[in-house]
Enzyme design. Sequence first.
Site, PDB file in Angstrom:
ATOM      1  N   THR A  71      77.989  86.247  32.036  1.00  0.00           N
ATOM      2  CA  THR A  71      77.062  85.400  31.712  1.00  0.00           C
ATOM      3  C   THR A  71      77.393  84.368  33.013  1.00  0.00           C
ATOM      4  N   GLY A 101      85.831  86.808  29.499  1.00  0.00           N
ATOM      5  CA  GLY A 101      87.416  87.269  28.930  1.00  0.00           C
ATOM      6  C   GLY A 101      88.228  88.125  30.389  1.00  0.00           C
ATOM      7  N   GLU A 156      78.355  87.223  22.611  1.00  0.00           N
ATOM      8  CA  GLU A 156      77.516  88.137  22.370  1.00  0.00           C
ATOM      9  C   GLU A 156      76.032  88.524  21.758  1.00  0.00           C
TER      10      GLU A 156
HETATM   11  C1  LIG Z   1      87.240 104.265  24.702  1.00  0.00           C
HETATM   12  C2  LIG Z   1      86.924 102.740  24.011  1.00  0.00           C
HETATM   13  C3  LIG Z   1      88.192 102.377  24.092  1.00  0.00           C
HETATM   14  C4  LIG Z   1      88.772 101.471  22.947  1.00  0.00           C
HETATM   15  C5  LIG Z   1      87.754 100.488  22.482  1.00  0.00           C
HETATM   16  C6  LIG Z   1      88.356  99.610  21.524  1.00  0.00           C
HETATM   17  C7  LIG Z   1      87.243  99.211  19.923  1.00  0.00           C
HETATM   18  C8  LIG Z   1      87.220  97.977  20.502  1.00  0.00           C
HETATM   19  C9  LIG Z   1      88.406  96.917  21.088  1.00  0.00           C
HETATM   20  C10 LIG Z   1      87.939  95.349  20.100  1.00  0.00           C
HETATM   21  C11 LIG Z   1      88.834  94.539  20.859  1.00  0.00           C
HETATM   22  C12 LIG Z   1      88.947  93.374  21.102  1.00  0.00           C
HETATM   23  C13 LIG Z   1      87.238  93.247  20.526  1.00  0.00           C
HETATM   24  C14 LIG Z   1      85.893  92.628  22.213  1.00  0.00           C
HETATM   25  C15 LIG Z   1      86.092  90.990  21.999  1.00  0.00           C
HETATM   26  C16 LIG Z   1      85.317  90.285  22.433  1.00  0.00           C
HETATM   27  C17 LIG Z   1      84.869  89.444  22.445  1.00  0.00           C
HETATM   28  C18 LIG Z   1      84.468  87.959  23.560  1.00  0.00           C
HETATM   29  C19 LIG Z   1      83.014  88.473  23.876  1.00  0.00           C
HETATM   30  C20 LIG Z   1      82.364  88.448  24.406  1.00  0.00           C
HETATM   31  C21 LIG Z   1      81.658  88.885  25.097  1.00  0.00           C
HETATM   32  C22 LIG Z   1      80.191  87.620  25.546  1.00  0.00           C
HETATM   33  O1  LIG Z   1      79.555  87.607  25.197  1.00  0.00           O
HETATM   34  S1  LIG Z   1      78.994  89.513  26.756  1.00  0.00           S
HETATM   35  C23 LIG Z   1      78.162  88.271  26.910  1.00  0.00           C
HETATM   36  C24 LIG Z   1      76.858  87.994  25.960  1.00  0.00           C
HETATM   37  N1  LIG Z   1      75.161  88.041  26.047  1.00  0.00           N
HETATM   38  C25 LIG Z   1      73.986  88.198  25.715  1.00  0.00           C
HETATM   39  O2  LIG Z   1      74.503  88.260  24.433  1.00  0.00           O
HETATM   40  C26 LIG Z   1      72.702  87.741  26.087  1.00  0.00           C
HETATM   41  C27 LIG Z   1      71.942  87.121  24.613  1.00  0.00           C
HETATM   42  N2  LIG Z   1      70.751  87.690  25.387  1.00  0.00           N
HETATM   43  C28 LIG Z   1      70.111  88.671  25.580  1.00  0.00           C
HETATM   44  O3  LIG Z   1      69.915  89.760  25.701  1.00  0.00           O
HETATM   45  C29 LIG Z   1      68.522  88.829  26.161  1.00  0.00           C
HETATM   46  O4  LIG Z   1      68.360  87.880  26.936  1.00  0.00           O
HETATM   47  C30 LIG Z   1      67.273  89.093  25.494  1.00  0.00           C
HETATM   48  C31 LIG Z   1      67.483  89.944  24.342  1.00  0.00           C
HETATM   49  C32 LIG Z   1      67.715  87.316  24.254  1.00  0.00           C
HETATM   50  C33 LIG Z   1      66.283  88.261  25.774  1.00  0.00           C
HETATM   51  O5  LIG Z   1      65.991  89.173  26.537  1.00  0.00           O
HETATM   52  P1  LIG Z   1      64.806  89.816  26.995  1.00  0.00           P
HETATM   53  O6  LIG Z   1      63.594  88.405  27.614  1.00  0.00           O
HETATM   54  O7  LIG Z   1      65.155  90.546  29.047  1.00  0.00           O
HETATM   55  O8  LIG Z   1      64.229  90.263  26.302  1.00  0.00           O
HETATM   56  P2  LIG Z   1      62.763  90.461  25.757  1.00  0.00           P
HETATM   57  O9  LIG Z   1      62.831  89.844  24.387  1.00  0.00           O
HETATM   58  O10 LIG Z   1      61.990  90.213  26.459  1.00  0.00           O
HETATM   59  O11 LIG Z   1      62.716  92.063  24.876  1.00  0.00           O
HETATM   60  C34 LIG Z   1      62.764  93.299  25.526  1.00  0.00           C
HETATM   61  C35 LIG Z   1      62.389  94.425  25.021  1.00  0.00           C
HETATM   62  O12 LIG Z   1      64.089  95.202  25.006  1.00  0.00           O
HETATM   63  C36 LIG Z   1      64.776  95.175  23.970  1.00  0.00           C
HETATM   64  N3  LIG Z   1      66.487  94.429  23.153  1.00  0.00           N
HETATM   65  C37 LIG Z   1      66.324  92.999  24.480  1.00  0.00           C
HETATM   66  N4  LIG Z   1      67.757  93.415  24.205  1.00  0.00           N
HETATM   67  C38 LIG Z   1      68.307  94.780  23.747  1.00  0.00           C
HETATM   68  C39 LIG Z   1      68.847  95.454  23.420  1.00  0.00           C
HETATM   69  N5  LIG Z   1      71.031  94.313  23.791  1.00  0.00           N
HETATM   70  N6  LIG Z   1      69.589  96.210  23.565  1.00  0.00           N
HETATM   71  C40 LIG Z   1      68.251  96.910  23.030  1.00  0.00           C
HETATM   72  N7  LIG Z   1      67.397  96.894  23.312  1.00  0.00           N
HETATM   73  C41 LIG Z   1      66.915  95.637  23.235  1.00  0.00           C
HETATM   74  C42 LIG Z   1      63.595  94.100  22.808  1.00  0.00           C
HETATM   75  O13 LIG Z   1      63.717  94.886  21.195  1.00  0.00           O
HETATM   76  C43 LIG Z   1      62.354  94.418  24.072  1.00  0.00           C
HETATM   77  O14 LIG Z   1      61.996  95.932  23.272  1.00  0.00           O
HETATM   78  P3  LIG Z   1      59.752  96.066  22.859  1.00  0.00           P
HETATM   79  O15 LIG Z   1      59.902  95.049  22.359  1.00  0.00           O
HETATM   80  O16 LIG Z   1      60.045  97.347  22.249  1.00  0.00           O
HETATM   81  O17 LIG Z   1      59.706  95.073  24.469  1.00  0.00           O
HETATM   82  C1  FAD Z   2      84.977  82.734  23.767  1.00  0.00           C
HETATM   83  C2  FAD Z   2      83.415  83.043  24.435  1.00  0.00           C
HETATM   84  C3  FAD Z   2      84.206  84.257  24.832  1.00  0.00           C
HETATM   85  C4  FAD Z   2      83.493  84.933  25.505  1.00  0.00           C
HETATM   86  N1  FAD Z   2      83.339  85.606  26.272  1.00  0.00           N
HETATM   87  C5  FAD Z   2      82.545  86.276  27.178  1.00  0.00           C
HETATM   88  C6  FAD Z   2      81.807  87.293  27.988  1.00  0.00           C
HETATM   89  O1  FAD Z   2      83.557  88.179  28.086  1.00  0.00           O
HETATM   90  N2  FAD Z   2      81.364  87.777  29.075  1.00  0.00           N
HETATM   91  C7  FAD Z   2      80.797  86.815  29.526  1.00  0.00           C
HETATM   92  O2  FAD Z   2      79.647  87.348  30.153  1.00  0.00           O
HETATM   93  N3  FAD Z   2      80.327  85.866  28.371  1.00  0.00           N
HETATM   94  C8  FAD Z   2      81.111  85.389  27.100  1.00  0.00           C
HETATM   95  N4  FAD Z   2      81.335  84.214  27.383  1.00  0.00           N
HETATM   96  C9  FAD Z   2      79.551  83.881  27.209  1.00  0.00           C
HETATM   97  C10 FAD Z   2      78.839  83.776  25.681  1.00  0.00           C
HETATM   98  O3  FAD Z   2      78.113  85.106  25.894  1.00  0.00           O
HETATM   99  C11 FAD Z   2      77.738  82.677  26.342  1.00  0.00           C
HETATM  100  O4  FAD Z   2      78.176  81.441  26.164  1.00  0.00           O
HETATM  101  C12 FAD Z   2      76.335  83.479  25.290  1.00  0.00           C
HETATM  102  O5  FAD Z   2      75.378  84.026  24.806  1.00  0.00           O
HETATM  103  C13 FAD Z   2      75.604  82.002  25.000  1.00  0.00           C
HETATM  104  O6  FAD Z   2      74.826  81.595  25.903  1.00  0.00           O
HETATM  105  P1  FAD Z   2      75.202  80.522  26.568  1.00  0.00           P
HETATM  106  O7  FAD Z   2      76.318  79.113  26.621  1.00  0.00           O
HETATM  107  O8  FAD Z   2      74.403  79.475  27.954  1.00  0.00           O
HETATM  108  O9  FAD Z   2      74.117  79.502  25.623  1.00  0.00           O
HETATM  109  P2  FAD Z   2      72.573  78.229  25.042  1.00  0.00           P
HETATM  110  O10 FAD Z   2      71.687  80.178  25.228  1.00  0.00           O
HETATM  111  O11 FAD Z   2      72.387  77.657  26.488  1.00  0.00           O
HETATM  112  O12 FAD Z   2      72.672  77.746  24.051  1.00  0.00           O
HETATM  113  C14 FAD Z   2      72.299  76.494  24.281  1.00  0.00           C
HETATM  114  C15 FAD Z   2      71.747  76.513  22.493  1.00  0.00           C
HETATM  115  O13 FAD Z   2      69.893  76.873  23.299  1.00  0.00           O
HETATM  116  C16 FAD Z   2      69.550  77.394  22.496  1.00  0.00           C
HETATM  117  N5  FAD Z   2      68.865  78.717  23.094  1.00  0.00           N
HETATM  118  C17 FAD Z   2      68.646  78.834  24.169  1.00  0.00           C
HETATM  119  N6  FAD Z   2      68.073  80.208  24.171  1.00  0.00           N
HETATM  120  C18 FAD Z   2      66.853  79.912  23.175  1.00  0.00           C
HETATM  121  C19 FAD Z   2      65.477  80.930  23.045  1.00  0.00           C
HETATM  122  N7  FAD Z   2      65.383  81.902  23.795  1.00  0.00           N
HETATM  123  N8  FAD Z   2      65.307  80.154  21.709  1.00  0.00           N
HETATM  124  C20 FAD Z   2      65.918  79.514  21.336  1.00  0.00           C
HETATM  125  N9  FAD Z   2      66.940  78.476  20.973  1.00  0.00           N
HETATM  126  C21 FAD Z   2      67.567  78.779  22.435  1.00  0.00           C
HETATM  127  C22 FAD Z   2      70.413  78.257  21.268  1.00  0.00           C
HETATM  128  O14 FAD Z   2      70.080  78.788  20.379  1.00  0.00           O
HETATM  129  C23 FAD Z   2      71.707  77.158  21.507  1.00  0.00           C
HETATM  130  O15 FAD Z   2      71.924  76.318  20.034  1.00  0.00           O
HETATM  131  C24 FAD Z   2      81.498  84.185  25.705  1.00  0.00           C
HETATM  132  C25 FAD Z   2      81.916  82.916  26.197  1.00  0.00           C
HETATM  133  C26 FAD Z   2      83.014  82.177  24.299  1.00  0.00           C
HETATM  134  C27 FAD Z   2      82.550  81.124  23.450  1.00  0.00           C
END
Ligand SMILES: CCCCCCCCCC/C=C\CCCCCCCCCC(=O)SCCNC(=O)CCNC(=O)[C@H](O)C(C)(C)COP(=O)(O)OP(=O)(O)OC[C@H]1O[C@@H](n2cnc3c(N)ncnc32)[C@H](O)[C@@H]1OP(=O)(O)O
Ligand code: FAD
Length: 572
Positions: free
Chosen positions: A50, A89, A331
């Site tokens: 992010t 994080g 996530e």
């Molecule tokens: C070795 C082991 C060690 C020990 C393990 C211990 C066990 C666990 C310990 C646990 C301890 C702690 C727990 C962890 C705590 C976590 C704390 C917070 C963590 C937070 C981290 C984050 O937030 S990371 C950032 C997260 N961000 C996101 O998720 C971004 C969201 N956005 C998207 O995913 C993409 O933008 C989108 C999918 C929304 C759109 O992307 P895009 O426009 O490029 O794609 P399309 O929609 O056009 O789709 C294209 C095709 O791709 C397929 N697709 C999309 N995403 C995925 C995916 N993730 N996987 C697979 N396929 C995917 C989609 O279906 C489309 O397919 P087709 O239709 O066939 O083309």
């Molecule tokens: C506690 C915490 C821990 C985090 N840890 C990590 C980390 O370790 N690593 C990391 O990489 N990131 C991390 N993040 C970031 C997190 O993954 C992002 O905040 C999350 O993916 C949402 O993206 P954004 O913040 O850009 O929100 P935005 O996408 O800007 O969302 C804002 C609003 O826009 C809307 N929106 C956005 N896109 C669309 C769409 N296509 N259609 C309709 N509505 C839409 C959403 O629904 C939402 O209501 C963390 C966030 C938090 C709060």
Amino acid sequence: SCVHPDRPEPLDLHLGMFLPTLLNQATPEQMERFFTPAWNLRIIGTYAQTEMGHGTHLRGLETTATFDPSTQEFVLHSPTISSIKWWPGGLGKTSNHAIVLAQLHTQGRCHGLHAFIVPIRDMDTHVPLPGVVVGDIGPKFGFSEVDNGFLKLEHVRIPLDNMLMKFAKVEPDGTYVKPPSAKLTYGMVFIRSMIVGQSALALAKSCTIAIRYSAVRHQSELRPGEPEPQILNYQTQQHKLFPVLAAAYAFTFVGQYMKDTYRRISGDIHAGDYSQLPELHALSAGLKAFTTWAANAAIEVCRMSCGGHGYSRSSALPDIYVEFTPTCTYEGENTVMMLQTASRYLVKSYRQASVGQRLQGSVSYLSEAAAQRLRPRPVSGGAAPLSTQDLLSLVHLYQRRAASLVELAAKSIQQELQRGRSQEEAWNHSSIDLVRASDAHCHFVVVKLFVDKLEQVDDAAVKAVLSTLALLYALKGLADNSGDFLQAGLLTVPQATRVSARIKELLEELRPDAVALVDAFDLNDRKLNSVLGRYDGNVYEHLYEWARQSPLNATEVHESFHKYLKPLRSRL
Ligand SMILES: CCCCCCCCCC/C=C\CCCCCCCCCC(=O)SCCNC(=O)CCNC(=O)[C@H](O)C(C)(C)COP(=O)(O)OP(=O)(O)OC[C@H]1O[C@@H](n2cnc3c(N)ncnc32)[C@H](O)[C@@H]1OP(=O)(O)O
Ligand SMILES: Cc1cc2nc3c(=O)[nH]c(=O)nc-3n(C[C@H](O)[C@H](O)[C@H](O)COP(=O)(O)OP(=O)(O)OC[C@H]3O[C@@H](n4cnc5c(N)ncnc54)[C@H](O)[C@@H]3O)c2cc1C
């Protein structure tokens, strides 16, 4: 505690994302070079995807990784203020490495987002390395134990071999080798799958606290002149808490299913079979959103059901809420995840079923629905008879509601297209329906998995009480979403009335077992960390002791009297 940490910790990202991403995307050589020291905490990493300007829209991420064949290096750079990595994080002060997601440029072309291991702090002094500007993003709603950070990269050079190359590759001359599937670089499916289990744990903790407290709290009068009753005897209190209890059991089973499905399909993927990845993505995205939204709301219901003491941190409920609520955002923001499940899976499956394809997995019901549409509708057209006792018929009702809402969303897109809107506009103008369809699909999956689980229970008494919980979960969901069922012709108003009456009966049936059902989660006092939820029920004495320990009570007269009140008094 590292597997299911009770409280957020600075190493969460190291354990939950850095190590698993290496496991999934590193070559054997890279595993040797990075995984071993990371496992021994020499390397401490985070997952930096992010940016300040983008979290959801991955294709919009701006950080660049440009290959320089003359030095066999990638140059990592943050070109704009909005490209600064923001939120990861453990990034602010803990990590000395980061897996940085950046747009890969080589031989003058951009090949999209790829993962790079970037050292950010000196391994001995922990001082940020040249070109690295890193720090904490400041106070947050909660998660104060975690140093969520920012990372600005100023033309930082890393070796060619620091790009995670299990799937995609860059040759020494800069040639880009595509991955077997572009979807493999997305990742994030592991944590989304784990979060479903976190939803169950948060619900189990919250309803354990609230139901135990409701059994020891006496308040008001039920019958004049009689002693104050346990608040758990009030129907409204049961109506608040028992559906949460049922959901805690439901999500526990779904969490287990999600983990097993992740293990099975990720094993297939490691063996080179990517065919199930779409189902895994859709299921993990949808269930992550469905269960976290539901649990988020339910934690607040539990807190408020404990009255004033629920608002005290001695209850643990405020902390459970503050630590859980970001799961709806991180996530994969929940709305976006619901849209993914609908647009990339449900509507696509609906269209395949409409041309006669036999569907497998969690959408197989769409094939049945398509076949049903081809058969003549019964003259009555009315809702089928409703059993408020037969779980399988309720599963079928949820299946038909999901099929109906998927069809409604697909038809909405078609209608928007016929109005002359572009594909993108048609989808956007149907996105409310798409989210509803995903929600209904996930709700069907949860109800079905709950009922399937009962088949595995041998003990008759346990099976009976779990069946009551499953009935309550299904009927409460039906009542809460009666509009969907009525609109789909699956429910009549008299049937809805019967559902409400049956729910009241189930609350009464569950009352005698409520405390035993939360005790069965076996959450010890240390894990609960709640005065209200103590196993011994000795709340008041420990609440008084807890307050006495408050730092403000370290002195009888607080310094504020002398510093502020007394001077103020003398000026009046
Ligand atoms: C070795 C082991 C060690 C020990 C393990 C211990 C066990 C666990 C310990 C646990 C301890 C702690 C727990 C962890 C705590 C976590 C704390 C917070 C963590 C937070 C981290 C984050 O937030 S990371 C950032 C997260 N961000 C996101 O998720 C971004 C969201 N956005 C998207 O995913 C993409 O933008 C989108 C999918 C929304 C759109 O992307 P895009 O426009 O490029 O794609 P399309 O929609 O056009 O789709 C294209 C095709 O791709 C397929 N697709 C999309 N995403 C995925 C995916 N993730 N996987 C697979 N396929 C995917 C989609 O279906 C489309 O397919 P087709 O239709 O066939 O083309
Ligand atoms: C506690 C915490 C821990 C985090 N840890 C990590 C980390 O370790 N690593 C990391 O990489 N990131 C991390 N993040 C970031 C997190 O993954 C992002 O905040 C999350 O993916 C949402 O993206 P954004 O913040 O850009 O929100 P935005 O996408 O800007 O969302 C804002 C609003 O826009 C809307 N929106 C956005 N896109 C669309 C769409 N296509 N259609 C309709 N509505 C839409 C959403 O629904 C939402 O209501 C963390 C966030 C938090 C709060």
